[in-house]
Write an enzyme that holds these catalytic residues in place. Structure first.
Site, PDB file in Angstrom:
ATOM      1  N   HIS A   1       0.842  -1.201   0.000  1.00  0.00           N
ATOM      2  CA  HIS A   1       0.000   0.000   0.000  1.00  0.00           C
ATOM      3  C   HIS A   1       0.880   1.254   0.000  1.00  0.00           C
ATOM      4  O   HIS A   1       0.680   2.168  -0.792  1.00  0.00           O
ATOM      5  CB  HIS A   1      -0.932   0.005   1.211  1.00  0.00           C
TER       6      HIS A   1
ATOM      7  N   ASP B   1       6.577  21.411 -26.563  1.00  0.00           N
ATOM      8  CA  ASP B   1       6.497  20.068 -25.985  1.00  0.00           C
ATOM      9  C   ASP B   1       7.576  19.977 -24.917  1.00  0.00           C
ATOM     10  O   ASP B   1       8.252  20.962 -24.627  1.00  0.00           O
ATOM     11  CB  ASP B   1       6.715  18.992 -27.067  1.00  0.00           C
TER      12      ASP B   1
ATOM     13  N   TRP C   1       7.080  -0.075   3.836  1.00  0.00           N
ATOM     14  CA  TRP C   1       7.527   0.603   2.612  1.00  0.00           C
ATOM     15  C   TRP C   1       8.929   1.149   2.774  1.00  0.00           C
ATOM     16  O   TRP C   1       9.603   1.420   1.792  1.00  0.00           O
ATOM     17  CB  TRP C   1       6.548   1.717   2.218  1.00  0.00           C
TER      18      TRP C   1
ATOM     19  N   SER D   1      12.618   5.747 -14.054  1.00  0.00           N
ATOM     20  CA  SER D   1      11.544   6.533 -14.652  1.00  0.00           C
ATOM     21  C   SER D   1      11.513   7.942 -14.066  1.00  0.00           C
ATOM     22  O   SER D   1      11.444   8.933 -14.798  1.00  0.00           O
ATOM     23  CB  SER D   1      10.214   5.820 -14.422  1.00  0.00           C
ATOM     24  N   SER D   2      11.609   8.029 -12.732  1.00  0.00           N
ATOM     25  CA  SER D   2      11.549   9.352 -12.096  1.00  0.00           C
ATOM     26  C   SER D   2      12.731  10.215 -12.502  1.00  0.00           C
ATOM     27  O   SER D   2      12.586  11.412 -12.724  1.00  0.00           O
ATOM     28  CB  SER D   2      11.582   9.241 -10.577  1.00  0.00           C
TER      29      SER D   2
ATOM     30  N   HIS E   1      13.458  11.613   3.406  1.00  0.00           N
ATOM     31  CA  HIS E   1      12.884  12.889   3.810  1.00  0.00           C
ATOM     32  C   HIS E   1      12.690  13.841   2.636  1.00  0.00           C
ATOM     33  O   HIS E   1      11.604  14.392   2.485  1.00  0.00           O
ATOM     34  CB  HIS E   1      13.584  13.545   4.988  1.00  0.00           C
TER      35      HIS E   1
ATOM     36  N   GLU F   1      12.055  12.921  -0.189  1.00  0.00           N
ATOM     37  CA  GLU F   1      10.935  12.303  -0.891  1.00  0.00           C
ATOM     38  C   GLU F   1       9.589  12.858  -0.422  1.00  0.00           C
ATOM     39  O   GLU F   1       8.692  13.074  -1.241  1.00  0.00           O
ATOM     40  CB  GLU F   1      10.983  10.782  -0.707  1.00  0.00           C
TER      41      GLU F   1
ATOM     42  N   TYR G   1       8.967  15.761   0.510  1.00  0.00           N
ATOM     43  CA  TYR G   1       8.779  17.074  -0.117  1.00  0.00           C
ATOM     44  C   TYR G   1       8.625  16.942  -1.620  1.00  0.00           C
ATOM     45  O   TYR G   1       7.980  17.785  -2.249  1.00  0.00           O
ATOM     46  CB  TYR G   1       9.910  18.019   0.272  1.00  0.00           C
TER      47      TYR G   1
ATOM     48  N   SER H   1      -1.079  26.805  -5.372  1.00  0.00           N
ATOM     49  CA  SER H   1      -0.700  28.197  -5.643  1.00  0.00           C
ATOM     50  C   SER H   1      -1.255  28.686  -6.974  1.00  0.00           C
ATOM     51  O   SER H   1      -1.251  29.891  -7.230  1.00  0.00           O
ATOM     52  CB  SER H   1       0.824  28.335  -5.655  1.00  0.00           C
TER      53      SER H   1
ATOM     54  N   HIS I   1      15.369  12.563  11.932  1.00  0.00           N
ATOM     55  CA  HIS I   1      14.210  12.695  12.829  1.00  0.00           C
ATOM     56  C   HIS I   1      13.226  11.546  12.641  1.00  0.00           C
ATOM     57  O   HIS I   1      12.280  11.426  13.399  1.00  0.00           O
ATOM     58  CB  HIS I   1      13.520  14.056  12.675  1.00  0.00           C
ATOM     59  N   HIS I   2      13.448  10.710  11.613  1.00  0.00           N
ATOM     60  CA  HIS I   2      12.612   9.524  11.453  1.00  0.00           C
ATOM     61  C   HIS I   2      13.097   8.372  12.328  1.00  0.00           C
ATOM     62  O   HIS I   2      12.492   7.330  12.350  1.00  0.00           O
ATOM     63  CB  HIS I   2      12.609   9.061   9.995  1.00  0.00           C
TER      64      HIS I   2
ATOM     65  N   THR J   1       7.543  26.824   5.634  1.00  0.00           N
ATOM     66  CA  THR J   1       6.201  26.285   5.412  1.00  0.00           C
ATOM     67  C   THR J   1       5.162  27.277   5.922  1.00  0.00           C
ATOM     68  O   THR J   1       4.124  27.501   5.296  1.00  0.00           O
ATOM     69  CB  THR J   1       6.041  24.925   6.112  1.00  0.00           C
TER      70      THR J   1
ATOM     71  N   LYS K   1       4.580  29.972   3.471  1.00  0.00           N
ATOM     72  CA  LYS K   1       3.685  29.561   2.385  1.00  0.00           C
ATOM     73  C   LYS K   1       2.229  29.608   2.821  1.00  0.00           C
ATOM     74  O   LYS K   1       1.372  30.136   2.113  1.00  0.00           O
ATOM     75  CB  LYS K   1       4.047  28.153   1.902  1.00  0.00           C
TER      76      LYS K   1
ATOM     77  N   ARG L   1       1.631   0.831  14.937  1.00  0.00           N
ATOM     78  CA  ARG L   1       1.254   0.669  13.538  1.00  0.00           C
ATOM     79  C   ARG L   1       1.764  -0.670  13.015  1.00  0.00           C
ATOM     80  O   ARG L   1       2.598  -1.314  13.657  1.00  0.00           O
ATOM     81  CB  ARG L   1       1.808   1.824  12.698  1.00  0.00           C
TER      82      ARG L   1
END
Lengths: 181, 525
Positions: free
Chosen positions: B76, B105, B141, B168-169, B252, B254, B256, B267, B301-302, B327, B330, B449
């Site tokens: 998931h 293009d 994940w 791909s990315s 991390h 990722e 963002y 925006s 921090h993870h 943040t 924004k 979890r």
């Protein structure tokens, strides 16, 4: 699109592709960097002797130290002769672990220590330990392996029991010198 | 490539049949394929989420075995992150960036085709992993060692899938950066670009910087598994904690990568429906760039609980809190954009405002989790699950919904049903909160979890959460109906259906946007 835009696009593509290849390399560079940082800051140095200063035995307190062991693979059994000891902080403690190899194969192993609770690890000062070097054990042999440590007197009052555990891992590719013993 | 272009030039001939999509190099076709692919993956990942929630409806083990439950949480996460949200925003980038900067293009149309067509094989590998001996990946994940070093061949398929998704990315990002930097219409200076384009420029750089690091991490896992290396394999002197460091160095930024394009979409929407220009455009650009740079400096921090020195914990705590400053800039600017605007509340605006409220809430719970002593208590509880679903679902996904409703008239030339769109919004936002708000309480009460069973005291909130999750899932089937209805029988859309929209695709192109647009670049004042 015009011809020059195509050329500048190609140049840009090359630069960005190089950048992504470099970042792939950087991922691998993180490995030695991580080890270096651990080395410099002294984090994770579990198989090196600790330095201890002048210790004062604190007779007013006792701490139970449990000795645990795990063996990875079928080549050996590792077991402490005493499963636990009651000690005073600051007292020099010696325990003997017994390593037995019932298999037909001689192997080289490395023991990795682990502590429970984890935060107690900083108060166990190992002066000598078989985990500081690799162990060779011949087929059918039994070895007695010593550990000498002091529990630092600054250990917090709420620590009553500490478990010291060793896990024996096989060092792959190491060759046993049969003649030595 | 030249020959194909020469053939297409000058008239709006569109090749027909399936081969059109296999061979297309048109950014609009590729954008549509990205969006449909991500919607399909969103449904696949959603079914997995509902499997998880169904099992957690009641305490005890009812529906699935624990190993399969672990596989569901893992897949998931992977499918939603790499298969749904990231491709959705790449789809937006493909459709919108050339039109918003006045380019004909993308810079590398052929590579663009390849970037997309790598995705279906990667997704198939992920799904296929469920059917191999040993089952799918069950390590979460985040693919933490040592579990990933031990599991069956489903893990190998996952690793290959991540390699392909990464390729791909990276190709997509190279394409986007080159397009934005080299192909802007004359007069379109960097600081005149629409903010959506800016956010994608920054995101693409982040992707080029961190996707290769993830590829490295999973390659190390692969060689640990099969080729005798010992990067993470403790038995050979490796260190599982090192995997966490390398993973979160990718992981991390990722988050963002997922959030920043969503900022871009919001925006665009908020000024259009407030009929005012975006407040503080330059500060928005700088704030986005600061968030991107800071994202490289806070990864640990993870992993406060892996045992790191208190000095390191303090550094990561304060650095993480620092991200709240840009943040906050924004969020302030978005609110100031609406201030005294002539606001109307069509569906895209509703989703943008929903984003603003719920993303900010998710940001605040993120600040709570940044605090070390609190995090040590909440680590790996449902509080974390609630936090990142507020920023990923109510943040990124709502921005994507808003963006689809916003640009759909331009893409297909037809309007969606406004009444149904509003119903979709309200269903989504109500069921989302029913599903995820109680998870805060579950986490605070200590429910871990990724565990298929739980103690009885967690039963009520879990039941509520499951009901919300199923409602949310149904609302998305309804979204599919709204889309199909718009495509089949929507009212024809004018060139500029939104009063306040002022970017090039609205002002210079008819609806639907022609297959080839801006062959001759527009002049920007």
């Amino acid at each position: 699109m015009s011809q020059d835009v195509k050329v500048t696009n190609r140049i840009m593509l090359r630069k960005l592709a190089v950048m992504s290849v470099l970042m792939f390399g950087f991922g691998y560079l993180l490995v030695p960097l991580y080890e270096k940082i651990c080395d410099v800051t002294g984090i994770n140095q579990i198989v090196k002797a600790d330095e201890i200063g002048n210790t004062q035995v604190d007779d007013s307190r006792t701490i139970i130290v449990e000795f645990d062991s795990n063996s990875r693979g079928e080549h050996w059994y590792l077991k402490a002769i005493d499963s636990k000891k009651t000690v005073h902080p600051g007292e020099l403690v010696e325990v003997i672990y017994e390593l037995h190899n019932p298999s037909e194969k001689s192997v080289v192993g490395q023991a990795i220590p682990s502590y429970g609770p984890a935060y107690a690890s900083q108060y166990i000062k190992k002066i000598d330990c078989f985990c500081f070097k690799q162990q060779e054990i011949l087929a059918g042999q039994t070895q007695r392996l010593p550990v000498m440590f002091v529990i630092d007197s600054s250990v917090p009052d709420d620590v009553h029991t500490i478990t010291l555990s060793f896990t024996m891992f096989e060092v792959e590719g190491a060759i046993v010198d049969e003649k030595e013993s | 490539m030249e020959a194909a272009h020469a053939h297409d030039d000058g008239h709006d001939h569109v090749p027909s049949g399936l081969m059109r999509y296999v061979t297309t190099t048109n950014h609009k076709d590729i954008g549509s394929m990205y969006l449909w692919f991500s919607f399909a993956m969103f449904l696949v990942g959603g079914v997995m989420a509902l499997t998880i929630r169904a099992e957690l409806f009641q305490p005890g083990l009812q529906l699935v075995r624990p190993e399969f439950f672990n596989t569901m949480t893992t897949l998931h996460g992977l499918i939603m992150v790499f298969g749904a949200i990231m491709p959705a925003f790449v789809g937006f980038a493909n459709w919108q960036i050339p039109m918003m900067i006045g380019a004909p293009d993308m810079a590398f149309p052929r590579m663009n085709n390849w970037s997309f067509w790598l995705l279906p094989p990667a997704a198939s590998l992920l799904v296929l992993s469920l059917f191999v001996p040993g089952g799918g990946p069950g390590a979460g994940w985040t693919l933490y060692a040592p579990l990933t070093v031990q599991q069956g061949m489903g893990m190998d398929l996952t690793i290959f899938a991540i390699h392909i998704l990464g390729m791909s990315s990276i190709m997509g990002s190279i394409n986007i950066v080159t397009t934005i930097l080299n192909m802007r219409a004359p007069g379109m200076t960097l600081m005149k670009m629409p903010l959506f384009v800016w956010t994608w420029l920054i995101t693409a750089y982040l992707l080029i910087a961190v996707m290769p690091v993830l590829a490295g991490a999973v390659t190390m896992t692969l060689t640990d598994r099969h080729f005798g290396t010992n990067f993470f394999n403790a038995a050979g002197g490796g260190d599982p904690v090192m995997f966490q460091h390398i993973f979160w160095f990718f992981g991390h930024p990722e988050v963002y990568i997922i959030a920043i394009p969503a900022f871009g979409v919001v925006s665009q929407i908020l000024p259009a429906f407030s009929r005012k220009p975006l407040f503080g455009y330059a500060s928005m650009v700088y704030a986005t760039a600061s968030i991107a740079i800071l994202s490289f400096l806070v990864w640990a921090h993870h992993m406060y609980t892996v045992g790191m020195p208190v000095e390191a914990q303090l550094y990561y705590m304060f650095a993480t809190m620092l991200i709240a400053v840009p943040t906050g800039v924004k969020v302030f600017n978005w609110v100031a954009t609406m201030w005294k605007g002539s606001m109307t509340f069509e569906t895209p605006m509703l989703f943008a405002i929903g984003f603003l409220f719920l993303f900010t809430l998710g940001g605040f719970t993120g600040l709570v989790l940044a605090v070390v002593p609190v995090d040590v208590q909440l680590h790996d509880t449902y509080y974390v699950v609630a936090h990142f679903h507020y920023v990923m679902v109510a943040g990124a996904l709502y921005a994507a919904f808003g963006g689809v409703y916003f640009w759909l008239p331009k893409w297909i030339g037809k309007m969606y049903d406004e009444r149904l769109g509003k119903i979709h919004f309200w269903l989504s936002i109500i069921f989302f909160n029913i599903a995820f708000f109680p998870q805060h309480f579950l986490g605070l009460a200590g429910m871990p979890r990724r565990i298929p069973d739980y103690s009885l005291q967690f039963a009520d909130f879990n039941m509520v959460s499951t009901i919300g999750a199923f409602g949310f899932g149904m609302a998305q089937i309804f979204f599919l109906y709204i889309l199909l209805k718009a495509i089949r029988s929507g009212e024809p859309a004018p060139a500029k259906p939104w009063d306040g929209a002022d970017t090039l695709e609205w002002t210079h192109l008819p609806s639907p946007a022609p297959y080839h647009s801006f062959e001759d670049p527009p002049q920007i004042r």
